[in-house]
Design a protein around this motif. Structure first.
Motif, PDB file in Angstrom:
ATOM      1  N   SER A  54      48.749  41.610  44.385  1.00 23.81           N
ATOM      2  CA  SER A  54      48.096  40.388  43.947  1.00 23.81           C
ATOM      3  C   SER A  54      48.928  39.203  44.412  1.00 23.81           C
ATOM      4  O   SER A  54      49.991  39.365  44.997  1.00 23.81           O
ATOM      5  N   GLY A  55      48.448  38.028  44.133  1.00 21.37           N
ATOM      6  CA  GLY A  55      49.183  36.833  44.506  1.00 21.37           C
ATOM      7  C   GLY A  55      48.924  36.439  45.951  1.00 21.37           C
ATOM      8  O   GLY A  55      47.872  36.722  46.515  1.00 21.37           O
ATOM      9  N   THR A  56      49.913  35.840  46.563  1.00 21.44           N
ATOM     10  CA  THR A  56      49.811  35.354  47.934  1.00 21.44           C
ATOM     11  C   THR A  56      50.472  36.344  48.884  1.00 21.44           C
ATOM     12  O   THR A  56      51.539  36.882  48.584  1.00 21.44           O
ATOM     13  N   TYR A  57      49.832  36.576  50.016  1.00 19.01           N
ATOM     14  CA  TYR A  57      50.418  37.469  51.017  1.00 19.01           C
ATOM     15  C   TYR A  57      51.420  36.685  51.857  1.00 19.01           C
ATOM     16  O   TYR A  57      51.094  35.648  52.428  1.00 19.01           O
ATOM     17  N   ASP A  58      52.653  37.191  51.919  1.00 22.61           N
ATOM     18  CA  ASP A  58      53.719  36.567  52.704  1.00 22.61           C
ATOM     19  C   ASP A  58      53.810  37.298  54.041  1.00 22.61           C
ATOM     20  O   ASP A  58      54.270  38.444  54.101  1.00 22.61           O
ATOM     21  N   ARG A  59      53.353  36.650  55.096  1.00 22.47           N
ATOM     22  CA  ARG A  59      53.315  37.287  56.419  1.00 22.47           C
ATOM     23  C   ARG A  59      54.705  37.604  56.966  1.00 22.47           C
ATOM     24  O   ARG A  59      54.868  38.559  57.705  1.00 22.47           O
ATOM     25  N   TYR A  64      52.763  41.160  49.271  1.00 21.68           N
ATOM     26  CA  TYR A  64      52.229  40.181  48.327  1.00 21.68           C
ATOM     27  C   TYR A  64      53.322  39.734  47.360  1.00 21.68           C
ATOM     28  O   TYR A  64      54.308  40.437  47.155  1.00 21.68           O
ATOM     29  N   THR A  65      53.120  38.591  46.747  1.00 22.09           N
ATOM     30  CA  THR A  65      54.113  38.037  45.832  1.00 22.09           C
ATOM     31  C   THR A  65      54.039  38.631  44.434  1.00 22.09           C
ATOM     32  O   THR A  65      55.007  38.541  43.679  1.00 22.09           O
ATOM     33  N   GLN A  66      52.907  39.237  44.082  1.00 24.13           N
ATOM     34  CA  GLN A  66      52.727  39.755  42.721  1.00 24.13           C
ATOM     35  C   GLN A  66      52.058  41.122  42.739  1.00 24.13           C
ATOM     36  O   GLN A  66      51.499  41.549  43.747  1.00 24.13           O
ATOM     37  N   ASN A  67      52.113  41.773  41.573  1.00 27.24           N
ATOM     38  CA  ASN A  67      51.321  42.969  41.301  1.00 27.24           C
ATOM     39  C   ASN A  67      50.439  42.684  40.095  1.00 27.24           C
ATOM     40  O   ASN A  67      50.862  42.020  39.150  1.00 27.24           O
ATOM     41  N   LEU A  68      49.224  43.189  40.139  1.00 29.19           N
ATOM     42  CA  LEU A  68      48.336  43.158  38.990  1.00 29.19           C
ATOM     43  C   LEU A  68      48.371  44.563  38.374  1.00 29.19           C
ATOM     44  O   LEU A  68      48.188  45.562  39.085  1.00 29.19           O
ATOM     45  N   VAL A  69      48.631  44.633  37.067  1.00 32.51           N
ATOM     46  CA  VAL A  69      48.635  45.904  36.359  1.00 32.51           C
ATOM     47  C   VAL A  69      47.524  45.878  35.324  1.00 32.51           C
ATOM     48  O   VAL A  69      47.435  44.946  34.515  1.00 32.51           O
ATOM     49  N   VAL A  70      46.667  46.888  35.372  1.00 31.08           N
ATOM     50  CA  VAL A  70      45.584  47.052  34.401  1.00 31.08           C
ATOM     51  C   VAL A  70      45.989  48.194  33.469  1.00 31.08           C
ATOM     52  O   VAL A  70      46.249  49.299  33.918  1.00 31.08           O
ATOM     53  N   TYR A  71      46.067  47.880  32.195  1.00 23.31           N
ATOM     54  CA  TYR A  71      46.408  48.875  31.172  1.00 23.31           C
ATOM     55  C   TYR A  71      45.114  49.348  30.515  1.00 23.31           C
ATOM     56  O   TYR A  71      44.257  48.517  30.176  1.00 23.31           O
TER      57      TYR A  71
END
Length: 76
Positions: A54-59, A64-71
């Motif tokens: 998740s977040g912004t992709y840093d080329r 990516y700058t983040q992770n999305l975690v679904v619980y």
């Protein structure tokens, strides 16, 4: 990012039965402060942890700058 708290997730088991999980929480974490124990540690119930980028992709560093975690928790 398309899931919300309260949504159902269905998993088909090897024997053909389906398990139903309910989303309880979605959280975004910075890659450099990912809470490994919270996400991968033991829990006191049958649950799922779905993890995606998740977040912004840093080329430059190709991530990516983040992770999305679904619980999610098993619905009996």
């Amino acid at each position: 990012g398309q899931l919300s708290e309260g949504d159902d997730i269905f998993i088909t088991r090897e024997d053909g039965t389906r398990a139903r999980f309910k989303v309880t929480l979605l959280e975004r974490y910075e890659q450099d402060s990912f809470p490994t124990e919270k996400v991968y540690g033991n829990i006191d119930h049958a649950g799922l942890r779905l993890i995606t980028c998740s977040g912004t992709y840093d080329r430059e560093i190709k991530r990516y700058t983040q992770n999305l975690v679904v619980y999610a928790k098993l619905v009996e």
